[in-house]
Design a protein around this motif. Sequence first.
Motif, PDB file in Angstrom:
ATOM      1  N   ARG A  73       0.836  -1.189   0.000  1.00 36.01           N
ATOM      2  CA  ARG A  73       0.000   0.000   0.000  1.00 36.01           C
ATOM      3  C   ARG A  73       0.874   1.244   0.000  1.00 36.01           C
ATOM      4  O   ARG A  73       1.945   1.277   0.616  1.00 36.01           O
ATOM      5  CB  ARG A  73      -0.924   0.017   1.221  1.00 36.01           C
ATOM      6  CG  ARG A  73      -1.952  -1.109   1.226  1.00 36.01           C
ATOM      7  CD  ARG A  73      -2.773  -1.060   2.507  1.00 36.01           C
ATOM      8  NE  ARG A  73      -3.607   0.128   2.561  1.00 36.01           N
ATOM      9  CZ  ARG A  73      -4.859   0.178   2.131  1.00 36.01           C
ATOM     10  NH1 ARG A  73      -5.415  -0.891   1.572  1.00 36.01           N
ATOM     11  NH2 ARG A  73      -5.563   1.280   2.233  1.00 36.01           N
ATOM     12  N   ASP A  74       0.430   2.272  -0.705  1.00 38.30           N
ATOM     13  CA  ASP A  74       1.194   3.512  -0.764  1.00 38.30           C
ATOM     14  C   ASP A  74       1.277   4.153   0.620  1.00 38.30           C
ATOM     15  O   ASP A  74       0.308   4.130   1.398  1.00 38.30           O
ATOM     16  CB  ASP A  74       0.543   4.486  -1.743  1.00 38.30           C
ATOM     17  CG  ASP A  74       0.590   3.978  -3.170  1.00 38.30           C
ATOM     18  OD1 ASP A  74       1.292   2.976  -3.414  1.00 38.30           O
ATOM     19  OD2 ASP A  74      -0.065   4.573  -4.039  1.00 38.30           O
ATOM     20  N   ASP A  75       2.446   4.718   0.931  1.00 39.97           N
ATOM     21  CA  ASP A  75       2.661   5.365   2.218  1.00 39.97           C
ATOM     22  C   ASP A  75       2.172   6.810   2.186  1.00 39.97           C
ATOM     23  O   ASP A  75       2.276   7.495   1.164  1.00 39.97           O
ATOM     24  CB  ASP A  75       4.151   5.362   2.587  1.00 39.97           C
ATOM     25  CG  ASP A  75       4.709   3.951   2.706  1.00 39.97           C
ATOM     26  OD1 ASP A  75       3.991   3.085   3.239  1.00 39.97           O
ATOM     27  OD2 ASP A  75       5.845   3.711   2.257  1.00 39.97           O
ATOM     28  N   VAL A  76       1.663   7.266   3.319  1.00 37.97           N
ATOM     29  CA  VAL A  76       1.254   8.663   3.458  1.00 37.97           C
ATOM     30  C   VAL A  76       2.429   9.438   4.044  1.00 37.97           C
ATOM     31  O   VAL A  76       2.922   9.116   5.132  1.00 37.97           O
ATOM     32  CB  VAL A  76       0.020   8.806   4.365  1.00 37.97           C
ATOM     33  CG1 VAL A  76      -0.383  10.269   4.471  1.00 37.97           C
ATOM     34  CG2 VAL A  76      -1.132   7.971   3.837  1.00 37.97           C
ATOM     35  N   ILE A  77       2.892  10.449   3.336  1.00 39.44           N
ATOM     36  CA  ILE A  77       3.999  11.271   3.834  1.00 39.44           C
ATOM     37  C   ILE A  77       3.476  12.378   4.740  1.00 39.44           C
ATOM     38  O   ILE A  77       3.997  12.604   5.829  1.00 39.44           O
ATOM     39  CB  ILE A  77       4.790  11.860   2.647  1.00 39.44           C
ATOM     40  CG1 ILE A  77       5.455  10.725   1.856  1.00 39.44           C
ATOM     41  CG2 ILE A  77       5.840  12.849   3.143  1.00 39.44           C
ATOM     42  CD1 ILE A  77       6.195  11.197   0.620  1.00 39.44           C
ATOM     43  N   GLY A  78       2.460  13.076   4.325  1.00 36.77           N
ATOM     44  CA  GLY A  78       1.893  14.164   5.129  1.00 36.77           C
ATOM     45  C   GLY A  78       0.804  14.858   4.346  1.00 36.77           C
ATOM     46  O   GLY A  78       0.475  14.477   3.210  1.00 36.77           O
ATOM     47  N   LYS A  79       0.228  15.880   4.936  1.00 37.17           N
ATOM     48  CA  LYS A  79      -0.865  16.572   4.266  1.00 37.17           C
ATOM     49  C   LYS A  79      -0.858  18.053   4.607  1.00 37.17           C
ATOM     50  O   LYS A  79      -0.247  18.500   5.586  1.00 37.17           O
ATOM     51  CB  LYS A  79      -2.217  15.967   4.643  1.00 37.17           C
ATOM     52  CG  LYS A  79      -2.721  16.352   6.031  1.00 37.17           C
ATOM     53  CD  LYS A  79      -4.174  15.923   6.229  1.00 37.17           C
ATOM     54  CE  LYS A  79      -4.695  16.370   7.598  1.00 37.17           C
ATOM     55  NZ  LYS A  79      -6.121  16.031   7.781  1.00 37.17           N
ATOM     56  N   VAL A  80      -1.544  18.815   3.773  1.00 37.25           N
ATOM     57  CA  VAL A  80      -1.831  20.234   3.991  1.00 37.25           C
ATOM     58  C   VAL A  80      -3.331  20.395   3.853  1.00 37.25           C
ATOM     59  O   VAL A  80      -3.922  19.928   2.877  1.00 37.25           O
ATOM     60  CB  VAL A  80      -1.106  21.127   2.971  1.00 37.25           C
ATOM     61  CG1 VAL A  80      -1.584  22.563   3.090  1.00 37.25           C
ATOM     62  CG2 VAL A  80       0.397  21.045   3.163  1.00 37.25           C
TER      63      VAL A  80
END
Length: 825
Positions: A147-154
Amino acid sequence: MQCLPAPSGGAGRGEWNSGDPSAPALPSLASAPACLQRQSHCSPSLSRGGTHASEPLPARPPRRRPAMAKRSSLSIRIVEGKNLPAKDITGSSDPYCIVKVDNEPIIRTATVWKTLCPFWGEDYQVHLPPTFHTVAFYVMDEDALSRDDVIGKVCLTRDALASHPKGFSGWTHLVEVDPNEEVQGEIHLRLEVVPGVHASRLRCAVLEARDLAPKDRNGASDPFVRVHYNGRTQETSVAVNVQRLCSAQQEEGWFRLQPDQSKSRRGKGNLGSLQLEVRLRDETVLPSVCYQPLVQLLCQEVKLGTQGPGQLIPVIEETTSAECRQEVATTLLKLFLGQGLAKDFLDLLFQLELGRTSEANTLFRSNSLASKSMESFLKVAGMRYLHGILGPIIDRVFEEKKYVELDPSKVEVKDVGCSGLHRPQTEAEVLEQSAQTLRAHLVALLSAICRSVRTCPAIVRATFRQLFRRVRERFPSAQHQNVPFIAVTSFLCLRFFSPAILSPKLFHLRERHADARTSRTLLLLAKAVQNIGNMDTPVSRAKESWMEPLQPTVRQGVAQLKDFIMKLVDIEEKEELDLQRALNSQAPPVKEGPLFIHRTKGKGPLASSSFKKLYFFLTTETLSFAKTSSSKKSTFIKLASIRAAEKVEEKSFGSSHIMQVIYADDVGRAQTVYLQCKCVNELNQWLSALRKASTNNRGLLRSYHPGIFRGDKWSCCHQKDKTDQGCDKTHSRVTLQEWNDPLDHDLEAQLIYRHLLGVEAALRERYQLLRGVTEAGVSPTGCDGAPEDSLAQLLRVLQDLREAHGSSLASPAAREPHHLLELQT
């Protein structure tokens, strides 16, 4: 206290003594920490179109409140990221962005491979309902085996965007994504204060919820509700103003779930940053009749085509700043395109540009209104033509993935591999092979261009004819014999073909950005096209002498391109009308491509389902399909019968990127077809196209089921009535703007009005200047004050529209009060 199911409607209900300070508390969802905000209910938008369209338009709009439509849109540019954390064992990442509006994914950028500082440079225009709350940008790392990793969000709220009228622009830190804060959905509550002998009682009924966030691996949730009142616990609770309830006695409605703002935010700064440009535009669009004076005035100016300092189009150009000139040019172009005056508008701009140009080599080199309008015109009217020419060549470059380099200082033999003799290739062999590859691509491209005279849209050919004639009249000498050709190629090659070759994804030629090797091939090919477009001038050859191996092909291409241009501009008025009429009768598809349609085999417990690949065509009348793109089409769904186009939960079929099209069959019964797309972008593009094509249909649904009816119940809400109206709201107004969108005449007129309103002070100053010159007895144009009259009319029209907007807001419909129920932990 647990909420037990109510006897009717399946609602949970609890009752407490509000006078007891130790009484338990009021409702909260245990599946995610959340606070509840009462959903605002805006007055419904009235239908567009005046009620007095057939009557003569008075000098000023009537004082009564006109019908209006609320429009909201987001202009999004995802520029780049920097200092992202490494997610792969190689010490790098493969980042891409997902854009969500109210937790609904609508955009996915291309993946930039093996970098911690990705550049995307992707632009999007999203149309939304005015009631949206947030837009979030998730930076992800693509993984092939997991599964694709989540780096961060804005995350940007609607209020934050509204506080930046010119748009939000800049770098912002990524923050960590906390699954417990990924809250969405609404809950339907009924709160009531029941008077008692000794103390009042607070009664709460939990009726239903909708659009909740998926919390399980299968894309679903198993929601339940715990209710607490007037007590602090470790779980999230809802604080209710009992005094307000006492005065109202009863409160019922849908409440929006929000993250718990009382929890401390995680640190930021170690996840990198994202550079964004986001602008929110809210427009109140009046009926068409209100914009008729403005549109008629502008059209009259274009039809006259006279030059002078008091003419409206030059005045608009002079008062428009460079930063918004592209936007104004696009809006004006669409407005005149809708009025059938795009060619006349551009011809007027050509004359204005030529009138102030003394040196031929500077013609159309600036970012003037003429240059910007012509760029927009080619994208709106010629994009299908561009795809037909460049599509096969671009696909071949991507598929071959050959190493191509002409600059000896940049050749890296180790990247090439071995020759047929199993030895490393020499630098000379690499350069020769690269030249052969580029020559082959360039010859194929020139051949495709030369064969495309008949497939070029008639309005594009007629516009280039006007451009060619105007430039030849302005520079008739023999030393300027190439200038008319360069004027055409400055737009066709330098501003249309070359940018599309350089960045095919931005012109919808490819779904992903090119890798480093393919990008270099495209860059060299684009340079060769630019040299041909410049008519192979000595200046262009001197800049990069290492392009010399392509010179024979370039010189041959110049001759071919001149011959092509002469045939392209050789079109008369009658032929133009005939070609345009034939083009209109063909009704090209709004969208087409392969999709997988769901098929069910058998009945009962032994039934099985599968998806079959077919080629679909969406036109302005039908959604049809065929086995292949060239096979005979079968009409599938009449466009007028579509009631909704929505996404399907991943858990429904165990697959992602599935949409449902709900339509009425010949006898009026509701039917649903399930179609699977290959990626999230294709899914959103098809949904957007279907929604825009059916936006004026009667009987559009306001709610739908995101699941499927399996066995004896809906998989989303477990309702057993198959004809149930739905458990989630439809998203018919969430669409992506595309180059082939139908024109919206009223919206374009509103955008022009909004721009002119912003420069009204400059327009008045110009009017006063011209008026003073005329009173002194000197007419700047010799037109007996006509320019001043047209500018005065424009200022009067702006005043009328301002009053129409003011009257539309003077008596707003009564709105329900806005209550905030805050979380306490």
